[in-house]
Design a protein around this motif. Structure first.
Motif, PDB file in Angstrom:
ATOM      1  N   CYS A 230       0.874  -1.239   0.256  1.00  0.00           N
ATOM      2  CA  CYS A 230       0.076  -0.111  -0.007  1.00  0.00           C
ATOM      3  C   CYS A 230       0.845   1.292  -0.162  1.00  0.00           C
ATOM      4  O   CYS A 230       0.412   2.080  -0.646  1.00  0.00           O
ATOM      5  CB  CYS A 230      -0.993  -0.057   1.244  1.00  0.00           C
ATOM      6  N   THR A 231       1.874   1.269   0.838  1.00  0.00           N
ATOM      7  CA  THR A 231       2.698   2.548   1.087  1.00  0.00           C
ATOM      8  C   THR A 231       3.436   2.758  -0.406  1.00  0.00           C
ATOM      9  O   THR A 231       3.587   3.965  -0.864  1.00  0.00           O
ATOM     10  CB  THR A 231       3.949   2.145   2.110  1.00  0.00           C
ATOM     11  N   ILE A 232       3.946   1.822  -0.986  1.00  0.00           N
ATOM     12  CA  ILE A 232       4.823   1.807  -2.244  1.00  0.00           C
ATOM     13  C   ILE A 232       3.917   2.387  -3.240  1.00  0.00           C
ATOM     14  O   ILE A 232       4.236   3.420  -4.012  1.00  0.00           O
ATOM     15  CB  ILE A 232       5.658   0.699  -2.564  1.00  0.00           C
ATOM     16  N   ILE A 233       2.587   1.704  -3.411  1.00  0.00           N
ATOM     17  CA  ILE A 233       1.770   2.061  -4.622  1.00  0.00           C
ATOM     18  C   ILE A 233       1.212   3.510  -4.440  1.00  0.00           C
ATOM     19  O   ILE A 233       1.078   4.379  -5.373  1.00  0.00           O
ATOM     20  CB  ILE A 233       0.446   0.949  -4.651  1.00  0.00           C
ATOM     21  N   GLU A 234       1.176   3.871  -2.928  1.00  0.00           N
ATOM     22  CA  GLU A 234       0.813   5.208  -2.886  1.00  0.00           C
ATOM     23  C   GLU A 234       1.771   6.144  -3.295  1.00  0.00           C
ATOM     24  O   GLU A 234       1.323   7.183  -3.878  1.00  0.00           O
ATOM     25  CB  GLU A 234       0.574   5.566  -1.338  1.00  0.00           C
ATOM     26  N   GLU A 235       3.191   6.063  -3.012  1.00  0.00           N
ATOM     27  CA  GLU A 235       4.025   6.874  -3.481  1.00  0.00           C
ATOM     28  C   GLU A 235       4.153   6.874  -5.082  1.00  0.00           C
ATOM     29  O   GLU A 235       4.436   7.991  -5.617  1.00  0.00           O
ATOM     30  CB  GLU A 235       5.255   6.299  -2.767  1.00  0.00           C
ATOM     31  N   LEU A 236       4.062   5.683  -5.247  1.00  0.00           N
ATOM     32  CA  LEU A 236       4.140   5.284  -7.031  1.00  0.00           C
ATOM     33  C   LEU A 236       3.138   6.190  -7.541  1.00  0.00           C
ATOM     34  O   LEU A 236       3.190   7.010  -8.436  1.00  0.00           O
ATOM     35  CB  LEU A 236       4.116   3.969  -7.201  1.00  0.00           C
ATOM     36  N   TYR A 237       1.980   6.324  -7.092  1.00  0.00           N
ATOM     37  CA  TYR A 237       0.766   6.952  -7.868  1.00  0.00           C
ATOM     38  C   TYR A 237       0.842   8.438  -7.642  1.00  0.00           C
ATOM     39  O   TYR A 237       0.641   9.151  -8.620  1.00  0.00           O
ATOM     40  CB  TYR A 237      -0.525   6.415  -7.120  1.00  0.00           C
ATOM     41  N   CYS A 238       1.508   8.884  -6.682  1.00  0.00           N
ATOM     42  CA  CYS A 238       1.769  10.192  -6.503  1.00  0.00           C
ATOM     43  C   CYS A 238       2.707  10.887  -7.184  1.00  0.00           C
ATOM     44  O   CYS A 238       2.353  11.880  -7.847  1.00  0.00           O
ATOM     45  CB  CYS A 238       1.802  10.629  -4.916  1.00  0.00           C
ATOM     46  N   TRP A 239       3.928  10.238  -7.498  1.00  0.00           N
ATOM     47  CA  TRP A 239       4.930  10.867  -8.248  1.00  0.00           C
ATOM     48  C   TRP A 239       4.797  10.428  -9.843  1.00  0.00           C
ATOM     49  O   TRP A 239       5.452  11.193 -10.499  1.00  0.00           O
ATOM     50  CB  TRP A 239       6.225  10.608  -7.495  1.00  0.00           C
ATOM     51  N   ILE A 240       4.260   9.637 -10.003  1.00  0.00           N
ATOM     52  CA  ILE A 240       4.229   9.116 -11.537  1.00  0.00           C
ATOM     53  C   ILE A 240       2.933   9.624 -12.274  1.00  0.00           C
ATOM     54  O   ILE A 240       2.815  10.096 -13.242  1.00  0.00           O
ATOM     55  CB  ILE A 240       4.137   7.612 -11.572  1.00  0.00           C
ATOM     56  N   ASN A 241       1.758   9.491 -11.393  1.00  0.00           N
ATOM     57  CA  ASN A 241       0.492   9.962 -11.940  1.00  0.00           C
ATOM     58  C   ASN A 241       0.139  11.451 -11.571  1.00  0.00           C
ATOM     59  O   ASN A 241      -0.833  11.756 -11.922  1.00  0.00           O
ATOM     60  CB  ASN A 241      -0.581   8.955 -11.538  1.00  0.00           C
ATOM     61  N   GLY A 242       0.792  11.998 -10.417  1.00  0.00           N
ATOM     62  CA  GLY A 242       0.645  13.285  -9.986  1.00  0.00           C
ATOM     63  C   GLY A 242      -0.515  13.658  -9.317  1.00  0.00           C
ATOM     64  O   GLY A 242      -1.119  14.663  -9.101  1.00  0.00           O
ATOM     65  N   THR A 243      -1.064  12.589  -8.602  1.00  0.00           N
ATOM     66  CA  THR A 243      -2.388  12.570  -7.754  1.00  0.00           C
ATOM     67  C   THR A 243      -2.175  11.914  -6.294  1.00  0.00           C
ATOM     68  O   THR A 243      -1.891  10.605  -6.298  1.00  0.00           O
ATOM     69  CB  THR A 243      -3.322  12.164  -8.535  1.00  0.00           C
ATOM     70  N   SER A 244      -2.398  12.481  -5.308  1.00  0.00           N
ATOM     71  CA  SER A 244      -2.333  11.723  -4.166  1.00  0.00           C
ATOM     72  C   SER A 244      -3.471  11.006  -4.021  1.00  0.00           C
ATOM     73  O   SER A 244      -4.415  11.078  -4.360  1.00  0.00           O
ATOM     74  CB  SER A 244      -2.510  12.982  -3.000  1.00  0.00           C
ATOM     75  N   TYR A 245      -2.996   9.628  -3.371  1.00  0.00           N
ATOM     76  CA  TYR A 245      -4.006   8.560  -3.313  1.00  0.00           C
ATOM     77  C   TYR A 245      -3.611   7.722  -1.940  1.00  0.00           C
ATOM     78  O   TYR A 245      -2.642   7.034  -1.630  1.00  0.00           O
ATOM     79  CB  TYR A 245      -3.815   7.672  -4.539  1.00  0.00           C
ATOM     80  N   LYS A 246      -4.796   8.158  -1.109  1.00  0.00           N
ATOM     81  CA  LYS A 246      -4.592   7.409   0.502  1.00  0.00           C
ATOM     82  C   LYS A 246      -5.325   6.101   0.440  1.00  0.00           C
ATOM     83  O   LYS A 246      -6.497   5.994   0.703  1.00  0.00           O
ATOM     84  CB  LYS A 246      -4.969   8.317   1.396  1.00  0.00           C
ATOM     85  N   ILE A 247      -4.601   4.935   0.106  1.00  0.00           N
ATOM     86  CA  ILE A 247      -5.019   3.647   0.235  1.00  0.00           C
ATOM     87  C   ILE A 247      -5.438   3.250   1.544  1.00  0.00           C
ATOM     88  O   ILE A 247      -6.400   2.942   1.956  1.00  0.00           O
ATOM     89  CB  ILE A 247      -3.852   2.787  -0.371  1.00  0.00           C
ATOM     90  N   ILE A 248      -4.124   3.367   2.563  1.00  0.00           N
ATOM     91  CA  ILE A 248      -4.602   2.754   3.930  1.00  0.00           C
ATOM     92  C   ILE A 248      -5.669   3.715   4.549  1.00  0.00           C
ATOM     93  O   ILE A 248      -6.664   3.161   5.265  1.00  0.00           O
ATOM     94  CB  ILE A 248      -3.431   2.943   4.759  1.00  0.00           C
ATOM     95  N   ASP A 249      -5.552   5.144   4.618  1.00  0.00           N
ATOM     96  CA  ASP A 249      -6.614   5.999   5.083  1.00  0.00           C
ATOM     97  C   ASP A 249      -8.004   5.914   4.579  1.00  0.00           C
ATOM     98  O   ASP A 249      -8.916   5.754   5.352  1.00  0.00           O
ATOM     99  CB  ASP A 249      -6.093   7.507   5.201  1.00  0.00           C
ATOM    100  N   ASP A 250      -7.908   5.624   3.372  1.00  0.00           N
ATOM    101  CA  ASP A 250      -9.448   5.691   2.490  1.00  0.00           C
ATOM    102  C   ASP A 250      -9.794   4.255   2.363  1.00  0.00           C
ATOM    103  O   ASP A 250     -11.018   3.849   2.702  1.00  0.00           O
ATOM    104  CB  ASP A 250      -9.364   6.514   1.537  1.00  0.00           C
ATOM    105  N   GLN A 251      -9.205   3.804   1.390  1.00  0.00           N
ATOM    106  CA  GLN A 251      -9.636   2.473   0.932  1.00  0.00           C
ATOM    107  C   GLN A 251      -9.701   1.134   1.835  1.00  0.00           C
ATOM    108  O   GLN A 251     -10.852   0.333   2.064  1.00  0.00           O
ATOM    109  CB  GLN A 251      -8.673   1.724  -0.247  1.00  0.00           C
ATOM    110  N   LEU A 252      -8.515   1.123   2.784  1.00  0.00           N
ATOM    111  CA  LEU A 252      -8.763   0.042   3.861  1.00  0.00           C
ATOM    112  C   LEU A 252      -9.698   0.270   4.825  1.00  0.00           C
ATOM    113  O   LEU A 252     -10.691  -0.794   5.063  1.00  0.00           O
ATOM    114  CB  LEU A 252      -7.535   0.078   4.645  1.00  0.00           C
ATOM    115  N   LYS A 253     -10.092   1.646   5.288  1.00  0.00           N
ATOM    116  CA  LYS A 253     -11.119   1.916   6.039  1.00  0.00           C
ATOM    117  C   LYS A 253     -12.542   1.383   5.700  1.00  0.00           C
ATOM    118  O   LYS A 253     -13.303   1.001   6.289  1.00  0.00           O
ATOM    119  CB  LYS A 253     -11.066   3.272   6.708  1.00  0.00           C
ATOM    120  N   THR A 254     -12.734   1.971   4.286  1.00  0.00           N
ATOM    121  CA  THR A 254     -13.827   1.346   3.344  1.00  0.00           C
ATOM    122  C   THR A 254     -14.041  -0.083   3.387  1.00  0.00           C
ATOM    123  O   THR A 254     -15.333  -0.616   3.803  1.00  0.00           O
ATOM    124  CB  THR A 254     -13.939   1.973   2.337  1.00  0.00           C
TER     125      THR A 254
END
Length: 274
Positions: A230-254
């Motif tokens: 989750c942590t690595i994909i968050e970072e990759l998505y942020c800096w490659i796709n240019g958008t913040s994506y909180k997987i643990i904070d949002d997707q896991l809780k959902t």
């Protein structure tokens, strides 16, 4: 080989090694492909989180286990637990498949960006996204010199911020590349991979065991690997796709809320004597 909007590779025989295919791609093509694969990874990790949330209540918790009597129902419940857990392991490990032209995995994305020129270009994009190119609008005064000083200061602050984001992008991407290599070489990953091989293949003995002593997978390894993913994909998505994506904070809780809504509202009725 043709790489365009859909990123088609040549799958003819003999198959060209992925490293050689990458050598034919420009930096723009590598980044475009990395963006597509990273976006796909967000869908895959969401599926892993949904399975993990179900496992938390079915496999790791005694909420349902204490309701099931120790007869035929217990055997069926054990099958459900095993199926959920094994599927979770398989799904998590698929995120770590070795780099291939058709692989949607963290190592594949990391290999696509693992060059100085690609990371430099991504850092440049991070700078551009955060730098204020046009003068900031503010309530100007009649003092033109004061107005000029304010405009200069705003540009200086934005430039400093953009430089910080660019440096953050560089350190984060390099950390992702390094972490991906380290995780695949860990005993924990080896043990989970061997377990996955036993689940998905009908083998008398997995090849990893034939090659030598294998570190035994233990409960909890899958959670550690999932959270690191989750942590690595968050970072990759942020800096490659240019958008913040909180997987643990949002997707896991959902996912946990969805799983709880189902499993905590299931009440087992013992009917063995009926």
């Amino acid at each position: 080989m043709r790489v365009g909007k859909d990123h088609f590779f040549d799958f003819g025989m003999p198959r060209i090694p992925f490293n050689k295919q990458l050598a034919k791609l420009s930096d723009d093509e590598k980044i475009s492909l990395a963006r597509d694969r990273t976006k796909e990874l967000t869908y895959r990790i969401q599926n892993c989180l949904e399975l993990f949330a179900a496992c938390e209540l079915v496999c790791y918790s005694d909420h349902l286990a204490n309701q099931v009597s120790k007869t035929h129902a217990a055997e069926a419940f054990a099958i459900l637990q095993r199926a959920l857990f094994e599927q979770l392991v398989v799904k998590i490990l698929s995120l770590w498949d070795k780099p291939e032209d058709n692989s949607i995995s963290i190592p594949t994305v990391c290999l696509l960006i693992d060059s100085q020129s690609v990371i430099q270009q991504l850092c440049g994009e991070a700078f551009d996204d955060n730098y204020l190119k046009e003068p900031h609008k503010f309530a100007a005064t009649s003092d033109t010199e004061f107005n000029a000083d304010i405009t200069f200061e705003i540009r200086r602050i934005r430039n400093t911020f953009a430089m910080e984001r660019s440096e953050k992008a560089k350190s984060s991407l390099l950390n992702c590349v390094r972490a991906a290599k380290e995780i695949r070489n860990q005993e924990r990953h080896e043990g989970l991979s061997n377990l996955r091989d036993r689940v998905v293949h009908s083998l008398t003995r997995p090849r990893r065991e034939e090659a030598g002593k294998i570190h035994v997978a233990r409960y909890g390894y899958e959670k550690q690997l999932l959270l690191e993913s989750c942590t690595i994909i968050e970072e990759l998505y942020c800096w490659i796709n240019g958008t913040s994506y909180k997987i643990i904070d949002d997707q896991l809780k959902t996912a946990q809320a969805d799983a709880s809504a189902l499993w905590h509202n299931l009440i087992y009725s013992r009917q063995e004597d009926i």
